[in-house]
Design an enzyme around this catalytic site. Structure first.
Site, PDB file in Angstrom:
ATOM      1  N   GLY A 240      18.664  44.399  19.792  1.00 38.96           N
ATOM      2  CA  GLY A 240      19.514  44.579  18.619  1.00 38.96           C
ATOM      3  C   GLY A 240      20.365  45.833  18.740  1.00 38.96           C
ATOM      4  O   GLY A 240      20.576  46.352  19.843  1.00 38.96           O
ATOM      5  N   ASP A 241      20.850  46.326  17.599  1.00 43.87           N
ATOM      6  CA  ASP A 241      21.758  47.469  17.640  1.00 43.87           C
ATOM      7  C   ASP A 241      21.052  48.817  17.752  1.00 43.87           C
ATOM      8  O   ASP A 241      21.664  49.804  18.176  1.00 43.87           O
ATOM      9  CB  ASP A 241      22.658  47.484  16.399  1.00 43.87           C
ATOM     10  CG  ASP A 241      21.848  47.705  15.119  1.00 43.87           C
ATOM     11  OD1 ASP A 241      20.782  47.060  14.971  1.00 43.87           O
ATOM     12  OD2 ASP A 241      22.268  48.505  14.272  1.00 43.87           O
TER      13      ASP A 241
ATOM     14  N   GLY B 132      21.447  43.467  13.219  1.00 43.75           N
ATOM     15  CA  GLY B 132      21.912  44.177  14.397  1.00 43.75           C
ATOM     16  C   GLY B 132      23.101  43.565  15.107  1.00 43.75           C
ATOM     17  O   GLY B 132      23.978  44.285  15.602  1.00 43.75           O
TER      18      GLY B 132
ATOM     19  N   THR C 253      20.914  50.437  10.021  1.00 39.54           N
ATOM     20  CA  THR C 253      19.846  49.465   9.832  1.00 39.54           C
ATOM     21  C   THR C 253      20.462  48.208   9.237  1.00 39.54           C
ATOM     22  O   THR C 253      21.298  48.285   8.338  1.00 39.54           O
ATOM     23  CB  THR C 253      18.758  50.006   8.885  1.00 39.54           C
ATOM     24  OG1 THR C 253      17.885  48.918   8.546  1.00 39.54           O
ATOM     25  CG2 THR C 253      19.343  50.579   7.595  1.00 39.54           C
ATOM     26  N   GLY C 254      20.071  47.068   9.744  1.00 42.34           N
ATOM     27  CA  GLY C 254      20.636  45.838   9.199  1.00 42.34           C
ATOM     28  C   GLY C 254      20.618  44.746  10.237  1.00 42.34           C
ATOM     29  O   GLY C 254      19.830  44.797  11.191  1.00 42.34           O
TER      30      GLY C 254
ATOM     31  N   ARG D  51      15.440  39.592  22.944  1.00 44.54           N
ATOM     32  CA  ARG D  51      16.647  40.017  22.231  1.00 44.54           C
ATOM     33  C   ARG D  51      16.688  41.536  22.067  1.00 44.54           C
ATOM     34  O   ARG D  51      15.680  42.175  21.787  1.00 44.54           O
ATOM     35  CB  ARG D  51      16.646  39.353  20.850  1.00 44.54           C
ATOM     36  CG  ARG D  51      17.759  39.818  19.917  1.00 44.54           C
ATOM     37  CD  ARG D  51      17.214  40.684  18.795  1.00 44.54           C
ATOM     38  NE  ARG D  51      18.226  40.915  17.758  1.00 44.54           N
ATOM     39  CZ  ARG D  51      18.094  41.804  16.786  1.00 44.54           C
ATOM     40  NH1 ARG D  51      16.994  42.524  16.683  1.00 44.54           N
ATOM     41  NH2 ARG D  51      19.046  41.965  15.889  1.00 44.54           N
TER      42      ARG D  51
ATOM     43  N   THR E 160      14.011  48.718   9.982  1.00 47.01           N
ATOM     44  CA  THR E 160      14.309  49.738  10.986  1.00 47.01           C
ATOM     45  C   THR E 160      14.236  51.122  10.335  1.00 47.01           C
ATOM     46  O   THR E 160      14.550  51.250   9.155  1.00 47.01           O
ATOM     47  CB  THR E 160      15.741  49.487  11.502  1.00 47.01           C
ATOM     48  OG1 THR E 160      15.744  48.229  12.159  1.00 47.01           O
ATOM     49  CG2 THR E 160      16.223  50.563  12.451  1.00 47.01           C
TER      50      THR E 160
END
Lengths: 348, 348
Positions: free
Chosen positions: B244-245, B268, B265-266, B242, B214
């Site tokens: 994510g964050d 999510g 970033t990671g 899906r 990300t």
């Protein structure tokens, strides 16, 4: 099969509740030190006393009371908050009165796009779904996503594929349609077409039909578990696959056993921008505010300062309940830790 | 037309930057008391020193430095943080190295679904987009949603319809495909097919190709405005549409001029459940933590306690920068309030 036993359970509960009409529920387990409680909402909005017919008002109150009592019975019997929350929300989703499941508002092109989320305060696990068109009870899909997928949030057709794989009941999109919501869309779109009024669709708030009517529930069970859930059809006349706050963890829904559970209803964009549900929890966690103080700050100051409106329901770990809104009314009901039942629509 | 002048602007900037290779950028307006600074990330993950070829490492560092310098130049010249953030993210989106825009990871069925969000700290206005397949620079669509729609978050085909109406550049989905991401999907799916390994697709983290990569940027300009933005292709092999964050305000992106700006970033799902970006802001606002303390708490304790990993970048209102991660590395670069340039990949 899971569903049929749920329905049997509901029938049994309804019959047991029908005979219990006093305003306080007897609690056989008063010896327990762990408080338990439940609160629901059916949307906040511009409902002024006298605007609704008596029969409509009674219909709202009857359904709210049924939902809160059914949910309460589960936790009173030692069941899980997650079952109480999903059952109470199912009842509101299945009622055409509320803007969730059957009776959801219509999008700009006359279809339905449903959003929901659920969060369990024990491990802060969560599930959310946005923009589904065929899922009868979006809150059950949110729960399945939480329990059976590695993801928190699914959307659109993919979420429906997941629903199918997980035996979540799908219905024909026509199931959701009600005459009332069709008229609301027509009215908003007529206003939208009027000269010098291109943003009228952001202002109409006739009897909750425009942007409110989201449903939600927060429950604290005898094991100290707090669960919060929210389900909605979004805003009348919404476009471009808009996603509101209801499926956003932190905005529309939040739960942490150590703090509180929150479900929001209102003008979703402002609840997203203010991270409303989690902001209430953060004020309790970091600023030592009570649930009541934190909710009042967010709903009476924070959201209006951005230009938004709406309300929230919540329960903290002590079992204290809050039902805070800055609109004329909020469909709401609760059974508190003393077993006191409350059902209300307008400001008091 | 707007785009062609932007490209001309970029070309002019690149030529002016090429001649400036020292590690400190001269700042003609040192008299100003308002600090300004910029920080970017290109994803956190399991990048260990020696895993990448020297030429790949150089390519990453060159692109990171180009992006951070281009963004910095805008705010150094008195421009707006929002332009710095979108330009820096555009450069990372247009590079096939990062998991955003061109080079985004592939979904389970071999397609792309891009997410992005942006938030402006002045009025906490925000825009977000989830699951678009044809938008060249999703961060520009997020910005257009914020500026030109009454909504915060749009998704899927509806968001693309809005993009078309707002002259946001669309490309054929094949534009996003790179051989590297195709191989990553094949590898993950082979693991997924292996016996007793059905959830392998949640565990593979080969060279950042799986769930990280990300991109994001936070900038503080000379007017004291903090803007944060994030853009991503999500997780390799993601299914069921899906989300994510990255497009979730409060989870992947947050900005408030009075507090800080954050881009995450990671993994999510964990950033959503912990409302990571806003939790950092809330700790500063309510618990008097510094940006550094708050970021460390969330990234080193909170996220791992739930089982997740990743990192964040942030800038507070004083112009202090944080780049915190709990993975082996995070592609990152910054130019701080003293004009010091930093470009790094691994832990130091």
């Amino acid at each position: 099969m899971q569903k049929s036993s749920l329905y049997l359970f509901i029938i049994l509960l309804v019959s047991s509740i029908t005979s219990c009409n006093q305003s306080s529920v007897s609690n056989e387990e008063e010896s327990t030190t762990q408080p338990f409680a439940i609160v629901i909402h059916g949307g906040a909005g511009a409902m002024k006393q006298g605007m609704m017919s008596d029969s409509l008002e009674t219909a709202y109150k009857t359904t709210l009371e049924e939902a809160v009592r059914m949910g309460y019975q589960i936790i009173a019997d030692g069941g899980d908050a997650i079952d109480a929350v999903t059952l109470a929300i199912n009842i509101l989703e299945n009622s055409p009165l509320f803007n969730a499941g059957k009776g959801a508002v219509l999008t700009h092109d006359g279809s339905h796009e449903l959003d929901a989320s659920i969060m369990v305060g024990t491990d802060r696990n969560a599930g959310a779904v946005a923009g589904v068109t065929k899922v009868k009870n979006p809150i059950l899909l949110a729960k399945a996503i939480m329990e059976n997928s590695p993801h928190v949030m699914l959307s659109g057709k993919g979420a429906e594929e997941f629903a199918l794989e997980n035996e979540i009941e799908l219905v024909h999109p026509s199931y959701f349609i009600t005459e009332r919501r069709k008229k609301a869309l027509e009215k908003v779109q007529q206003k939208e077409m009027a000269p010098n009024n291109s943003s009228a669709f952001m202002k109409d708030n006739d009897l909750n039909d425009y942007k409110f009517g989201t449903v939600g529930c927060v429950a604290l069970d005898k094991k100290g578990v707090i669960v919060a859930g929210t389900s909605t059809g979004g805003m009348t006349n919404k476009r471009w696959n808009r996603i509101g706050d209801s499926p956003i963890i932190g905005a529309g829904t939040y739960a942490d056993n150590a703090i509180c559970g929150i479900s929001a209803t209102g003008w979703g964009e402002y609840f997203i921008r203010s991270v409303a549900a989690y902001d209430i929890a953060a004020r309790i966690k970091y600023a030592n505010q009570t649930l009541e103080q934190a909710s009042r700050e967010v709903i009476q100051n924070e959201i209006p300062s951005l230009g938004g409106d709406g309300g929230i329901i919540g329960i903290d770990k002590e079992g204290d309940i809050v039902m805070e809104f800055n609109t004329d009314g909020m469909f709401r009901a609760s059974i508190d830790k003393n077993g006191e039942v409350s059902v209300a629509i307008y400001k008091e």
